[in-house]
Scaffold this motif. Structure first.
Motif, PDB file in Angstrom:
ATOM      1  N   PHE A 136      -3.620  18.001 -12.970  1.00 55.31           N
ATOM      2  CA  PHE A 136      -2.471  18.006 -12.184  1.00 55.31           C
ATOM      3  C   PHE A 136      -1.360  16.821 -12.355  1.00 55.31           C
ATOM      4  CE2 PHE A 136      -3.005  14.924  -8.925  1.00 55.31           C
ATOM      5  CZ  PHE A 136      -4.407  14.905  -9.137  1.00 55.31           C
ATOM      6  N   ARG A 137      -0.354  17.225 -12.243  1.00 52.69           N
ATOM      7  CA  ARG A 137       0.822  15.977 -12.273  1.00 52.69           C
ATOM      8  C   ARG A 137       0.836  15.118 -11.126  1.00 52.69           C
ATOM      9  NH1 ARG A 137       4.166  17.059 -16.235  1.00 52.69           N
ATOM     10  NH2 ARG A 137       5.909  15.802 -15.484  1.00 52.69           N
ATOM     11  N   VAL A 138       0.867  13.822 -11.234  1.00 56.54           N
ATOM     12  CA  VAL A 138       0.852  12.934 -10.149  1.00 56.54           C
ATOM     13  C   VAL A 138       2.148  12.991  -9.502  1.00 56.54           C
ATOM     14  CG1 VAL A 138      -0.844  11.438 -11.238  1.00 56.54           C
ATOM     15  CG2 VAL A 138       1.758  10.946 -11.595  1.00 56.54           C
ATOM     16  N   SER A 139       3.361  13.648 -10.215  1.00 58.63           N
ATOM     17  CA  SER A 139       4.463  13.624  -9.295  1.00 58.63           C
ATOM     18  C   SER A 139       4.604  15.050  -8.818  1.00 58.63           C
ATOM     19  CB  SER A 139       5.756  13.918 -10.778  1.00 58.63           C
ATOM     20  OG  SER A 139       5.441  15.103 -11.562  1.00 58.63           O
ATOM     21  N   ASP A 140       3.591  15.829  -8.678  1.00 52.56           N
ATOM     22  CA  ASP A 140       3.525  16.916  -7.727  1.00 52.56           C
ATOM     23  C   ASP A 140       2.662  16.898  -6.587  1.00 52.56           C
ATOM     24  OD1 ASP A 140       3.701  19.139 -10.492  1.00 52.56           O
ATOM     25  OD2 ASP A 140       5.433  18.256  -9.700  1.00 52.56           O
ATOM     26  N   THR A 141       1.832  15.708  -6.410  1.00 51.71           N
ATOM     27  CA  THR A 141       1.066  15.638  -5.407  1.00 51.71           C
ATOM     28  C   THR A 141       1.099  14.130  -4.682  1.00 51.71           C
ATOM     29  OG1 THR A 141      -0.516  16.949  -6.784  1.00 51.71           O
ATOM     30  CG2 THR A 141      -1.413  15.534  -4.873  1.00 51.71           C
ATOM     31  N   CYS A 142       0.784  14.019  -3.587  1.00 50.35           N
ATOM     32  CA  CYS A 142       0.648  12.734  -3.006  1.00 50.35           C
ATOM     33  C   CYS A 142      -0.484  12.121  -3.345  1.00 50.35           C
ATOM     34  CB  CYS A 142       0.563  12.952  -1.490  1.00 50.35           C
ATOM     35  SG  CYS A 142       0.911  11.275  -0.591  1.00 50.35           S
ATOM     36  N   MET A 143      -0.166  10.887  -3.913  1.00 43.00           N
ATOM     37  CA  MET A 143      -1.373  10.112  -4.461  1.00 43.00           C
ATOM     38  C   MET A 143      -1.524   8.786  -3.534  1.00 43.00           C
ATOM     39  SD  MET A 143      -2.311  11.712  -7.039  1.00 43.00           S
ATOM     40  CE  MET A 143      -3.378  10.533  -7.646  1.00 43.00           C
ATOM     41  N   ALA A 144      -2.593   8.442  -3.585  1.00 42.95           N
ATOM     42  CA  ALA A 144      -2.926   7.264  -2.642  1.00 42.95           C
ATOM     43  C   ALA A 144      -4.223   6.374  -3.036  1.00 42.95           C
ATOM     44  CB  ALA A 144      -3.526   7.633  -1.208  1.00 42.95           C
ATOM     45  N   TRP A 145      -4.284   5.196  -2.745  1.00 42.56           N
ATOM     46  CA  TRP A 145      -5.224   4.477  -2.922  1.00 42.56           C
ATOM     47  C   TRP A 145      -5.920   3.848  -1.463  1.00 42.56           C
ATOM     48  CZ3 TRP A 145      -7.045   2.731  -7.413  1.00 42.56           C
ATOM     49  CH2 TRP A 145      -6.377   2.950  -8.819  1.00 42.56           C
ATOM     50  N   PHE A 146      -7.422   4.183  -1.603  1.00 43.87           N
ATOM     51  CA  PHE A 146      -8.126   3.807  -0.348  1.00 43.87           C
ATOM     52  C   PHE A 146      -9.025   2.526  -0.993  1.00 43.87           C
ATOM     53  CE2 PHE A 146      -7.611   7.368   2.738  1.00 43.87           C
ATOM     54  CZ  PHE A 146      -6.730   8.036   2.066  1.00 43.87           C
ATOM     55  N   ARG A 147      -9.679   1.821   0.091  1.00 45.12           N
ATOM     56  CA  ARG A 147     -10.697   0.891  -0.279  1.00 45.12           C
ATOM     57  C   ARG A 147     -11.758   0.803   0.891  1.00 45.12           C
ATOM     58  NH1 ARG A 147      -7.463  -4.765   0.961  1.00 45.12           N
ATOM     59  NH2 ARG A 147      -7.364  -4.536   3.354  1.00 45.12           N
ATOM     60  N   GLN A 148     -13.069   0.341   0.556  1.00 42.80           N
ATOM     61  CA  GLN A 148     -13.969   0.525   1.420  1.00 42.80           C
ATOM     62  C   GLN A 148     -14.967  -0.825   1.207  1.00 42.80           C
ATOM     63  OE1 GLN A 148     -16.739   3.820   1.292  1.00 42.80           O
ATOM     64  NE2 GLN A 148     -17.467   3.517   3.716  1.00 42.80           N
ATOM     65  N   ALA A 149     -14.958  -1.543   2.013  1.00 37.20           N
ATOM     66  CA  ALA A 149     -15.681  -2.929   2.029  1.00 37.20           C
ATOM     67  C   ALA A 149     -17.265  -2.351   2.489  1.00 37.20           C
ATOM     68  CB  ALA A 149     -15.074  -3.944   2.777  1.00 37.20           C
ATOM     69  N   PRO A 150     -17.960  -3.404   2.187  1.00 39.34           N
ATOM     70  CA  PRO A 150     -19.566  -3.216   2.689  1.00 39.34           C
ATOM     71  C   PRO A 150     -19.470  -3.042   4.184  1.00 39.34           C
ATOM     72  CG  PRO A 150     -19.559  -4.712   1.013  1.00 39.34           C
ATOM     73  CD  PRO A 150     -18.115  -4.537   1.317  1.00 39.34           C
ATOM     74  N   GLY A 151     -20.199  -2.251   4.644  1.00 40.99           N
ATOM     75  CA  GLY A 151     -20.369  -2.081   6.350  1.00 40.99           C
ATOM     76  C   GLY A 151     -19.112  -1.639   6.954  1.00 40.99           C
ATOM     77  N   LYS A 152     -18.069  -1.065   6.296  1.00 35.95           N
ATOM     78  CA  LYS A 152     -16.888  -0.807   6.672  1.00 35.95           C
ATOM     79  C   LYS A 152     -16.542   0.668   6.411  1.00 35.95           C
ATOM     80  CE  LYS A 152     -15.070  -5.337   7.452  1.00 35.95           C
ATOM     81  NZ  LYS A 152     -13.656  -6.326   7.447  1.00 35.95           N
ATOM     82  N   GLU A 153     -15.787   1.151   7.392  1.00 35.20           N
ATOM     83  CA  GLU A 153     -15.010   2.526   6.896  1.00 35.20           C
ATOM     84  C   GLU A 153     -13.938   2.280   6.000  1.00 35.20           C
ATOM     85  OE1 GLU A 153     -15.417   4.681  11.391  1.00 35.20           O
ATOM     86  OE2 GLU A 153     -13.621   4.567  10.262  1.00 35.20           O
ATOM     87  N   ASN A 180       1.067  10.086 -16.379  1.00 37.86           N
ATOM     88  CA  ASN A 180       0.445  10.819 -15.415  1.00 37.86           C
ATOM     89  C   ASN A 180      -0.554   9.714 -14.591  1.00 37.86           C
ATOM     90  OD1 ASN A 180       0.587  13.267 -13.977  1.00 37.86           O
ATOM     91  ND2 ASN A 180      -1.531  13.891 -14.829  1.00 37.86           N
ATOM     92  N   THR A 181      -0.217   8.512 -14.522  1.00 35.33           N
ATOM     93  CA  THR A 181      -0.912   7.589 -14.048  1.00 35.33           C
ATOM     94  C   THR A 181      -0.525   6.796 -12.637  1.00 35.33           C
ATOM     95  OG1 THR A 181      -1.748   7.011 -16.269  1.00 35.33           O
ATOM     96  CG2 THR A 181      -1.983   5.224 -14.664  1.00 35.33           C
ATOM     97  N   VAL A 182      -1.132   6.577 -11.769  1.00 35.01           N
ATOM     98  CA  VAL A 182      -0.719   5.724 -10.543  1.00 35.01           C
ATOM     99  C   VAL A 182      -1.465   4.437 -10.587  1.00 35.01           C
ATOM    100  CG1 VAL A 182      -0.900   5.695  -8.075  1.00 35.01           C
ATOM    101  CG2 VAL A 182      -0.852   7.969  -9.385  1.00 35.01           C
ATOM    102  N   TYR A 183      -0.520   3.507 -10.151  1.00 25.82           N
ATOM    103  CA  TYR A 183      -0.927   2.060 -10.396  1.00 25.82           C
ATOM    104  C   TYR A 183      -1.122   1.270  -8.734  1.00 25.82           C
ATOM    105  CZ  TYR A 183       0.440   2.743 -14.931  1.00 25.82           C
ATOM    106  OH  TYR A 183       0.639   3.193 -16.323  1.00 25.82           O
ATOM    107  N   LEU A 184      -1.799   0.375  -8.579  1.00 35.07           N
ATOM    108  CA  LEU A 184      -1.775  -0.483  -7.509  1.00 35.07           C
ATOM    109  C   LEU A 184      -1.843  -1.795  -7.977  1.00 35.07           C
ATOM    110  CD1 LEU A 184      -1.681  -0.672  -4.203  1.00 35.07           C
ATOM    111  CD2 LEU A 184      -4.280  -0.744  -4.559  1.00 35.07           C
ATOM    112  N   GLN A 185      -0.456  -2.566  -7.778  1.00 36.08           N
ATOM    113  CA  GLN A 185      -0.447  -3.783  -8.143  1.00 36.08           C
ATOM    114  C   GLN A 185      -0.715  -4.734  -6.900  1.00 36.08           C
ATOM    115  OE1 GLN A 185       0.804  -5.497 -11.093  1.00 36.08           O
ATOM    116  NE2 GLN A 185       0.075  -7.174 -10.177  1.00 36.08           N
TER     117      GLN A 185
END
Length: 122
Positions: A27-44, A77-82
């Protein structure tokens, strides 16, 4: 076939920088909401940043505001997190996600990547 493939994680010292990439197929990243999540040990798992499809408007959570930036390259078709000025508390597995965003969060996740590890030492 939908795939989200993250890369760019690694180990850095406090104050360092990393740039995560999420290459998307199916699918195209321009057509969809894209996000970054993170999970640390022992955390949600928590949402870090997301970018809206049509406007490209972005949101970042308060704990990373001013340090992290989400962006996308439509042709690639790439999303980045700087990530700049990294802190030990940023240590986590970082995941790329696609879904539906509403206001300050991604309310519905349709696809997840496999994750990339970020470790920040003091």
């Amino acid at each position: 076939q939908v795939q989200l493939v993250e890369s760019g994680g690694g180990s850095v010292q406090t104050g360092g920088s990393l740039k995560l990439s999420c290459i998307v197929s199916g699918f195209r990243v321009s057509d969809t909401c894209m996000a970054w999540f993170r999970q640390a040990p022992g955390k949600e798992r928590e949402g870090v940043a997301h970018i809206y499809p049509a406007t490209g408007a972005t949101y970042v959570t308060d704990s990373v505001k001013g340090r992290f930036t989400i962006d996308r390259h439509n042709d690639a078709n790439t999303v980045y997190l700087q990530m700049n000025s990294l802190k030990p508390q940023d240590t986590a597995m970082y995941y790329c996600a696609a879904g539906i965003c509403s206001g300050w969060k991604m309310s519905e996740v349709h696809y997840w990547g496999q994750g990339t590890q970020v470790s920040v030492s003091s």
